[in-house]
Design a protein around this motif. Structure first.
Motif, PDB file in Angstrom:
ATOM      1  N   GLU A 146       0.754  -1.399  -0.037  1.00  0.00           N
ATOM      2  CA  GLU A 146      -0.025  -0.034   0.092  1.00  0.00           C
ATOM      3  C   GLU A 146       0.874   1.391   0.063  1.00  0.00           C
ATOM      4  O   GLU A 146       0.673   2.196  -0.396  1.00  0.00           O
ATOM      5  CB  GLU A 146      -0.991   0.073   1.196  1.00  0.00           C
ATOM      6  CG  GLU A 146      -2.058  -1.027   1.197  1.00  0.00           C
ATOM      7  CD  GLU A 146      -1.582  -2.443   1.700  1.00  0.00           C
ATOM      8  OE1 GLU A 146      -0.379  -2.546   1.858  1.00  0.00           O
ATOM      9  OE2 GLU A 146      -2.377  -3.038   2.262  1.00  0.00           O
ATOM     10  N   ARG A 147       1.969   1.008   0.773  1.00  0.00           N
ATOM     11  CA  ARG A 147       2.865   2.270   0.698  1.00  0.00           C
ATOM     12  C   ARG A 147       3.663   2.456  -0.796  1.00  0.00           C
ATOM     13  O   ARG A 147       3.960   3.699  -1.069  1.00  0.00           O
ATOM     14  CB  ARG A 147       4.027   2.181   1.634  1.00  0.00           C
ATOM     15  CG  ARG A 147       3.312   2.481   3.311  1.00  0.00           C
ATOM     16  CD  ARG A 147       4.230   2.322   4.261  1.00  0.00           C
ATOM     17  NE  ARG A 147       3.778   2.341   5.688  1.00  0.00           N
ATOM     18  CZ  ARG A 147       3.478   1.368   6.384  1.00  0.00           C
ATOM     19  NH1 ARG A 147       3.788  -0.056   6.023  1.00  0.00           N
ATOM     20  NH2 ARG A 147       2.905   1.206   7.755  1.00  0.00           N
ATOM     21  N   VAL A 152       1.595   4.416  -3.451  1.00  0.00           N
ATOM     22  CA  VAL A 152       1.605   5.742  -3.515  1.00  0.00           C
ATOM     23  C   VAL A 152       3.078   6.263  -3.810  1.00  0.00           C
ATOM     24  O   VAL A 152       3.126   7.333  -4.591  1.00  0.00           O
ATOM     25  CB  VAL A 152       1.325   6.289  -2.015  1.00  0.00           C
ATOM     26  CG1 VAL A 152       1.621   7.662  -1.972  1.00  0.00           C
ATOM     27  CG2 VAL A 152      -0.241   6.177  -2.107  1.00  0.00           C
ATOM     28  N   ILE A 164      -6.708   9.086  -3.888  1.00  0.00           N
ATOM     29  CA  ILE A 164      -6.584   7.915  -3.526  1.00  0.00           C
ATOM     30  C   ILE A 164      -7.983   7.200  -3.281  1.00  0.00           C
ATOM     31  O   ILE A 164      -8.940   7.870  -2.715  1.00  0.00           O
ATOM     32  CB  ILE A 164      -6.053   7.812  -1.782  1.00  0.00           C
ATOM     33  CG1 ILE A 164      -4.378   8.183  -1.920  1.00  0.00           C
ATOM     34  CG2 ILE A 164      -5.966   6.283  -1.287  1.00  0.00           C
ATOM     35  CD1 ILE A 164      -3.902   8.144  -0.484  1.00  0.00           C
ATOM     36  N   SER A 216      -2.057   3.837   2.695  1.00  0.00           N
ATOM     37  CA  SER A 216      -1.510   4.761   1.663  1.00  0.00           C
ATOM     38  C   SER A 216      -1.638   6.362   1.909  1.00  0.00           C
ATOM     39  O   SER A 216      -0.835   6.985   1.653  1.00  0.00           O
ATOM     40  CB  SER A 216      -2.418   4.418   0.517  1.00  0.00           C
ATOM     41  OG  SER A 216      -2.478   3.210   0.060  1.00  0.00           O
ATOM     42  N   GLU A 256       1.254   7.356   3.920  1.00  0.00           N
ATOM     43  CA  GLU A 256       2.329   7.421   3.220  1.00  0.00           C
ATOM     44  C   GLU A 256       2.405   8.875   2.379  1.00  0.00           C
ATOM     45  O   GLU A 256       3.532   9.305   2.147  1.00  0.00           O
ATOM     46  CB  GLU A 256       2.307   6.346   2.356  1.00  0.00           C
ATOM     47  CG  GLU A 256       3.874   6.160   1.571  1.00  0.00           C
ATOM     48  CD  GLU A 256       5.347   5.938   2.614  1.00  0.00           C
ATOM     49  OE1 GLU A 256       6.167   6.218   2.166  1.00  0.00           O
ATOM     50  OE2 GLU A 256       4.921   5.319   3.625  1.00  0.00           O
ATOM     51  N   CYS A 282      -4.327   6.854  -7.166  1.00  0.00           N
ATOM     52  CA  CYS A 282      -3.988   5.582  -6.409  1.00  0.00           C
ATOM     53  C   CYS A 282      -5.169   4.828  -6.022  1.00  0.00           C
ATOM     54  O   CYS A 282      -5.975   5.061  -5.159  1.00  0.00           O
ATOM     55  CB  CYS A 282      -3.174   5.908  -5.221  1.00  0.00           C
ATOM     56  SG  CYS A 282      -1.757   6.773  -5.633  1.00  0.00           S
ATOM     57  N   ASP A 288      -6.824   1.498  -4.271  1.00  0.00           N
ATOM     58  CA  ASP A 288      -6.807   0.349  -3.396  1.00  0.00           C
ATOM     59  C   ASP A 288      -8.395  -0.264  -3.051  1.00  0.00           C
ATOM     60  O   ASP A 288      -8.713   0.092  -1.796  1.00  0.00           O
ATOM     61  CB  ASP A 288      -5.969   0.692  -2.128  1.00  0.00           C
ATOM     62  CG  ASP A 288      -5.851  -0.606  -1.408  1.00  0.00           C
ATOM     63  OD1 ASP A 288      -6.212  -1.598  -1.767  1.00  0.00           O
ATOM     64  OD2 ASP A 288      -5.263  -0.358  -0.171  1.00  0.00           O
ATOM     65  N   TRP A 319      -3.716  -1.427  -6.679  1.00  0.00           N
ATOM     66  CA  TRP A 319      -3.094  -2.321  -6.104  1.00  0.00           C
ATOM     67  C   TRP A 319      -3.870  -3.467  -6.282  1.00  0.00           C
ATOM     68  O   TRP A 319      -5.239  -3.461  -6.632  1.00  0.00           O
ATOM     69  CB  TRP A 319      -3.206  -1.968  -4.754  1.00  0.00           C
ATOM     70  CG  TRP A 319      -2.905  -3.084  -3.450  1.00  0.00           C
ATOM     71  CD1 TRP A 319      -1.549  -3.232  -3.142  1.00  0.00           C
ATOM     72  CD2 TRP A 319      -3.717  -4.061  -3.212  1.00  0.00           C
ATOM     73  NE1 TRP A 319      -1.564  -4.032  -2.184  1.00  0.00           N
ATOM     74  CE2 TRP A 319      -3.024  -4.890  -2.145  1.00  0.00           C
ATOM     75  CE3 TRP A 319      -5.094  -4.418  -3.187  1.00  0.00           C
ATOM     76  CZ2 TRP A 319      -3.168  -5.820  -1.387  1.00  0.00           C
ATOM     77  CZ3 TRP A 319      -5.497  -5.437  -2.545  1.00  0.00           C
ATOM     78  CH2 TRP A 319      -4.573  -6.206  -1.563  1.00  0.00           C
TER      79      TRP A 319
END
Length: 229
Positions: free
Chosen positions: A51-52, A55, A70, A78, A81, A144, A146, A184
């Motif tokens: 997850e980090r 980003v 996000i 995320s 970060e 991003c 997720d 992700w």
């Protein structure tokens, strides 16, 4: 809402609620928390490496103030970060489950590092597809995603639309010329990668080893091609 003490070593239900996509459960397991959707494990507060990376990889090479979106707040890895990156000026988080947002004021706050109180953060309570189709927010230097367990393992059936051609068109329209889409996935998703390569000129898959099972994968895509008529 309910709780169960359980026997030693068993997860304890902290809260059970009706969510937008069905039953949503927050469980405590020792020092960590788990989120379960419709009986299927989604995520927990252990680890967070992929997850980090999601980003960091999306924002790599961005100089000057950058705007990130996000999709999916999750346990907050995320978002936390993103706020450590010097190029990031603002982060919009789109999360459709109000309970998930609420848990970050209490149980999950340590993992998002109190980020929801940061003036650089805007939290939008909305379904990501609805948000992308609306005029809100403008364009972003990094998107991003997720959402669910990734393109080929969606717990909520409607989320599959996000990873289809029409969803990628919406995402591509929200990128600035220097922007990157990062997605992700809990496993390799070759069919999704093929779709990405048809819509973007630069696509890269980055496996992220996990303690057990096959690696997580972060898909990076940039250089949108013209959408098909």
């Amino acid at each position: 809402m309910g709780s169960a003490a359980g026997t030693s070593g068993e997860p304890v239900v902290v809260e059970r609620a009706d969510g937008a996509g069905g039953e949503l459960v927050l469980r405590r397991a020792g020092d960590h928390y788990e989120i379960i959707s419709n009986g299927v494990f989604l995520m927990d507060t252990r680890g967070g490496a992929s997850e980090r990376l999601l980003v960091r990889a999306a924002a790599a090479g961005l100089d000057g103030p950058a705007r990130l979106l996000i999709g999916g707040l999750g346990v907050g890895f995320s978002l936390a970060e993103a706020l450590t990156l010097p190029s990031v000026a603002h982060v919009t988080v789109v999360e459709r489950e109000p309970k998930v947002i609420g848990w970050h004021a209490a149980e999950l706050r340590p993992w998002s590092r109190g980020a929801l109180d940061d003036p650089r953060v805007t939290v939008e309570h909305a379904d990501l597809l609805d948000y992308l189709a609306s005029p809100r927010g403008g364009r972003f230097d990094a998107l991003c995603l997720d959402i669910d367990n990734g393109p080929q393992w969606t717990v909520t059936p409607g989320n599959a639309r996000l990873y289809a051609a029409a969803g990628l068109d919406l995402l591509a329209r929200r990128l600035t010329p220097r922007g990157t889409l990062a997605v992700w996935s809990a496993n390799a998703a070759p069919a999704f990668e093929t779709l990405l390569r048809g819509r973007f000129s630069r696509v890269h898959a980055r496996p992220v080893p996990v303690p057990r099972g096959e690696p997580d994968v972060v898909y990076l895509a940039a250089g949108p091609r013209p959408a098909s008529p």
